[in-house]
Design a protein around this motif. Sequence first.
Motif, PDB file in Angstrom:
ATOM      1  N   HIS A   9     -33.644  -9.811 -24.912  1.00  0.00           N
ATOM      2  CA  HIS A   9     -33.853  -9.822 -23.463  1.00  0.00           C
ATOM      3  C   HIS A   9     -32.734 -10.535 -22.719  1.00  0.00           C
ATOM      4  O   HIS A   9     -32.731 -10.569 -21.488  1.00  0.00           O
ATOM      5  N   GLY A  10     -31.750 -11.080 -23.450  1.00  0.00           N
ATOM      6  CA  GLY A  10     -30.565 -11.635 -22.819  1.00  0.00           C
ATOM      7  C   GLY A  10     -30.882 -12.656 -21.744  1.00  0.00           C
ATOM      8  O   GLY A  10     -31.858 -13.398 -21.808  1.00  0.00           O
ATOM      9  N   HIS A  44     -40.589 -16.518 -25.286  1.00  0.00           N
ATOM     10  CA  HIS A  44     -40.858 -17.539 -24.275  1.00  0.00           C
ATOM     11  C   HIS A  44     -42.333 -17.913 -24.171  1.00  0.00           C
ATOM     12  O   HIS A  44     -42.730 -18.622 -23.247  1.00  0.00           O
ATOM     13  N   TRP A  45     -43.129 -17.413 -25.110  1.00  0.00           N
ATOM     14  CA  TRP A  45     -44.521 -17.870 -25.183  1.00  0.00           C
ATOM     15  C   TRP A  45     -44.739 -18.445 -26.571  1.00  0.00           C
ATOM     16  O   TRP A  45     -44.958 -17.727 -27.527  1.00  0.00           O
ATOM     17  N   TYR A  62     -41.778 -16.705 -13.372  1.00  0.00           N
ATOM     18  CA  TYR A  62     -40.339 -16.918 -13.187  1.00  0.00           C
ATOM     19  C   TYR A  62     -39.960 -18.195 -13.931  1.00  0.00           C
ATOM     20  O   TYR A  62     -39.804 -19.269 -13.329  1.00  0.00           O
ATOM     21  N   ASP A  63     -39.838 -18.078 -15.243  1.00  0.00           N
ATOM     22  CA  ASP A  63     -39.609 -19.240 -16.100  1.00  0.00           C
ATOM     23  C   ASP A  63     -38.118 -19.493 -16.273  1.00  0.00           C
ATOM     24  O   ASP A  63     -37.590 -19.524 -17.381  1.00  0.00           O
ATOM     25  N   HIS A 109     -40.284 -13.966 -18.483  1.00  0.00           N
ATOM     26  CA  HIS A 109     -39.135 -13.061 -18.337  1.00  0.00           C
ATOM     27  C   HIS A 109     -38.730 -12.413 -19.665  1.00  0.00           C
ATOM     28  O   HIS A 109     -38.101 -11.355 -19.660  1.00  0.00           O
ATOM     29  N   GLY A 110     -39.115 -13.026 -20.786  1.00  0.00           N
ATOM     30  CA  GLY A 110     -38.870 -12.361 -22.063  1.00  0.00           C
ATOM     31  C   GLY A 110     -39.644 -11.063 -22.185  1.00  0.00           C
ATOM     32  O   GLY A 110     -39.249 -10.157 -22.926  1.00  0.00           O
ATOM     33  N   ALA A 111     -40.737 -10.979 -21.452  1.00  0.00           N
ATOM     34  CA  ALA A 111     -41.557  -9.762 -21.450  1.00  0.00           C
ATOM     35  C   ALA A 111     -41.179  -8.829 -20.309  1.00  0.00           C
ATOM     36  O   ALA A 111     -40.837  -7.670 -20.519  1.00  0.00           O
TER      37      ALA A 111
END
Length: 260
Positions: A9-10, A44-45, A62-63, A109-111
Motif C-alpha cells: 500500500h506504499g 496497520h491493524w 486517517y492514520d 489507510h492500509g485498507a
Amino acid sequence: MLPALFIAHGAPLLAIEDNEYTQFLSQLGKQLPKPKAIVLFSAHWESNVQQVSSIDEYSTIYDFGAFSEELFRIQYPAKGSAEVTKEIQKLFKQHDVSFAIDGSRGLDHGAWVVLRLLYPNADIPVVSMSINRHLSPEEQYQVGKTLACLREKDVLVIGSGGTVHNLRALNWSDNGEVDDWALEFDEWLATRLENWDVESLFNYSSQAPGAQLAVPPYGNEHFVPLFYAMGAADNEKSANLLHRSYRYGNLSHSVWQFGS
C-alpha cells in the motif's frame, strides 16, 4: 476460484497520485472477476488476538499526518458482510484459532488506499482483519490457510503491507535509483515464493540478504500480511509476481498473486 493477493500500500499519497503503480492497481481491479466480498489483513491493524470486523458501513480512518489536505477529504464507505464474518467465525472455531469480533473500527489507510484503487465505487463488502506481528511466520500462514476455502466462494483475500518497508532508510529525493539491498531481498523472496519454499520463507530474517534493512527489527508489521495471504492459497501453492516497482530508493510496490 479467486486468488489471494499481497498488495503493497506504499505511502498514503498513492490515493491521489497517478503513476505506474496506481494505474496497475486500477487495471487489476478491472481484470479480476468481481468478488462477492473481500477479506483484508492490514499492516496497520495490529492486535495480539485475531480481530474480525463486523461492520454495517465502515468509517474512513486517517492514520497519518503531514500529508495533503486532499487525503483527509477522501471517504471509502464500504459495507461489511455479516455472512462472511459468520463464515470466518465458523472456520476459526473449527481450527482452534482464537479471535474476537470488532464492531466499531473503520478502514485504515492500509485498507482503503488499496481498495479504493482496485474498486473505487466501494461496492464490494469488506471484512477487515488484524495482523499479529508477534506470531511466527508459520502461525500467520496457518491463520490464512484456515480461510483458503473462502476463495472457492468468490471471496478475495488480500494481505496489505510491503515487502521492503523501512521508513528510516527512505531516500526522499527519489532520484529513480533503487538500493541494491532492497533488490537483493526482493529477488531472494521471489525465488522462494515461486518455489513455495516455506521453510526458507519462515526463516527469512536469518536467511534473506538485506532482511534487517528490508524488514527492520523495530517493526515487521508490513511484511507479515504476506504470510496471511500466502496461507490462503496453501491448497494450490503457486505464486506469481504481478508487479514490482520502487519509490524513495527502496519502498517496494510489489503485488503477488497466490493461487489462481
